[in-house]
Scaffold this active site. Structure first.
Site, PDB file in Angstrom:
ATOM      1  N   LYS A 157       1.029  -1.416   0.381  1.00  0.00           N
ATOM      2  CA  LYS A 157       0.377  -0.172  -0.176  1.00  0.00           C
ATOM      3  C   LYS A 157       0.821   1.288   0.003  1.00  0.00           C
ATOM      4  CE  LYS A 157      -3.896   2.113   2.613  1.00  0.00           C
ATOM      5  NZ  LYS A 157      -4.963   1.710   3.580  1.00  0.00           N
ATOM      6  N   ASP A 166      -3.514   5.340  -1.631  1.00  0.00           N
ATOM      7  CA  ASP A 166      -4.116   5.841  -1.036  1.00  0.00           C
ATOM      8  C   ASP A 166      -3.976   6.752  -1.410  1.00  0.00           C
ATOM      9  OD1 ASP A 166      -5.798   6.070   0.422  1.00  0.00           O
ATOM     10  OD2 ASP A 166      -4.982   5.225   2.374  1.00  0.00           O
ATOM     11  N   GLU A 206      -7.340   4.245  -3.516  1.00  0.00           N
ATOM     12  CA  GLU A 206      -8.312   4.894  -2.859  1.00  0.00           C
ATOM     13  C   GLU A 206      -8.958   6.283  -3.293  1.00  0.00           C
ATOM     14  OE1 GLU A 206      -7.298   3.812   1.211  1.00  0.00           O
ATOM     15  OE2 GLU A 206      -6.825   1.860   0.443  1.00  0.00           O
ATOM     16  N   LYS A 213     -12.614  -0.573   8.069  1.00  0.00           N
ATOM     17  CA  LYS A 213     -11.993   0.692   9.443  1.00  0.00           C
ATOM     18  C   LYS A 213     -12.713   0.452  10.109  1.00  0.00           C
ATOM     19  CE  LYS A 213      -8.674   3.412   7.406  1.00  0.00           C
ATOM     20  NZ  LYS A 213      -8.296   3.551   5.996  1.00  0.00           N
TER      21      LYS A 213
END
Length: 355
Positions: free
Chosen positions: A168, A198, A224, A269
């Site tokens: 990531k 992200d 993301e 999350k």
């Protein structure tokens, strides 16, 4: 006690306690475009009995809120403050004492971290995560610290185990030129890697398109929250055909799943979303539409990461969770991840205890 008797005898909460912790970080961790140097949170502990059998469990409740390293309020994550959560739990514990453990699921709360914590405590007391050992699987988090040279990032990428094939990468942190250079530098070292990018809504639509057009699409799993305005994500996809994922958007209290062009994954999350039941419903709906669901940390300490790892094996067994955030923590919490120091309940501030 026979199995039949256990099924008919409720599990009763006989003691509940709440502790507060603060753990310093060795290096600032990114929270969107902000950084934190400490992690604050709570531990809710319970003892329960079922006939002559006794059980104990601890859960971490750590809303992602508070102040960053510049003393600015963290925005875009938890909708509640740690103070609000603590106040509600202090009020709730006397109500829950001597109640069946199922009361943990029935307790009404508007705070996502409380709903998740209570449902997780219920699952732990009933042994629902016991058979699921913490998974060594994780997707390493790569990001460039403030004023850090790209060579430092290169060294971390070079040090990755050859069995790691996905990482990531935090983007929308620097200039577009540096962001693009970072991606190409990572792939020059490890061309086999697949990247989960992200952006934390850090790009304008134009910037997102320019960035995506300059990186190799075949190496990108998804990005993301690419656009500052989530409504632009489909336009972004139609322009460059880079799959995108939702993260912050899920935190909105009125979020409802809707399949859109290019939507590839939901980054969930749990601390920001709510109860395990709510997670299950969202995952089932998304999977029915071919959208991946990946559990991700809210920068929890080791107690919370252990739970997320076990929960991921139950809810998303085919996906590697995003839980590679413990490296910066100076200490572990209740459950050791191998650090020299592991805080136990006696090391923490007791807020309240009822029995």
């Amino acid at each position: 006690m026979t199995t039949t008797q256990q099924q008919s005898t409720p599990l009763i909460l006989t003691q509940l306690s709440l502790h507060q912790f603060t753990i310093n970080l060795d290096k600032p961790l990114p929270v969107g475009k902000q950084r934190i140097e400490q992690r604050h949170g709570l531990i809710l502990s319970a003892q329960a009995c079922q006939g002559e059998e006794h059980y104990q469990a601890h859960v971490e409740i750590s809303p992602l809120c508070g102040l960053d390293n510049l003393n600015q309020t963290i925005t875009g994550f938890s909708q509640e403050t740690l103070e609000q959560v603590q106040q509600q739990l202090v009020s709730a514990l006397p109500e829950l004492l001597l109640q069946p453990a199922d009361a943990l699921l029935d307790y009404s709360t508007q705070f996502a971290s409380v709903a998740f914590g209570l449902s997780l405590l219920h699952a732990k007391l009933h042994g629902k995560l016991d058979g699921h050992l913490p998974s060594p699987r994780s997707v390493p988090l790569i990001y460039r610290a403030a004023d850090e040279p790209l060579t430092a990032v290169s060294e971390r990428v070079s040090g990755l185990d050859r069995n790691i094939h996905s990482v990531k990468v935090k983007v929308a942190q620097d200039t577009l030129e540096d962001e693009i250079k970072l991606i190409h530098q990572i792939l020059a070292i490890r061309p086999d890697l697949k990247l989960r990018l992200d952006a934390n809504r850090g790009f304008s639509l134009e910037q997102a398109i320019e960035f995506a057009a300059c990186v190799p699409l075949t190496n990108i799993e998804y990005i993301e929250e690419p656009c500052q305005n989530p409504a632009d994500n489909q336009t972004f996809y139609h322009a460059v055909e880079m799959p995108w994922a939702l993260d912050e958007s899920l935190n909105s209290s009125d979020y409802q799943f809707e399949l859109k062009a290019g939507l590839s994954a939901l980054i969930i999350k749990p601390m920001l979303l709510g109860s395990i039941e709510k997670l299950q419903q969202l995952i089932e709906t998304a999977n029915e539409h071919g959208v991946r669901c990946i559990l991700s940390s809210s920068l929890e300490a080791s107690l919370g990461i252990d739970a997320l790892s076990r929960l991921a094996l139950v809810l998303t067994p085919d996906e590697i969770p995003g839980i590679d955030t413990l490296t910066a923590f100076q200490q572990d919490l209740v459950i050791s991840s191998g650090k020299a120091s592991c805080l136990q309940l006696d090391d923490l501030s007791l807020i309240c205890s009822v029995k």
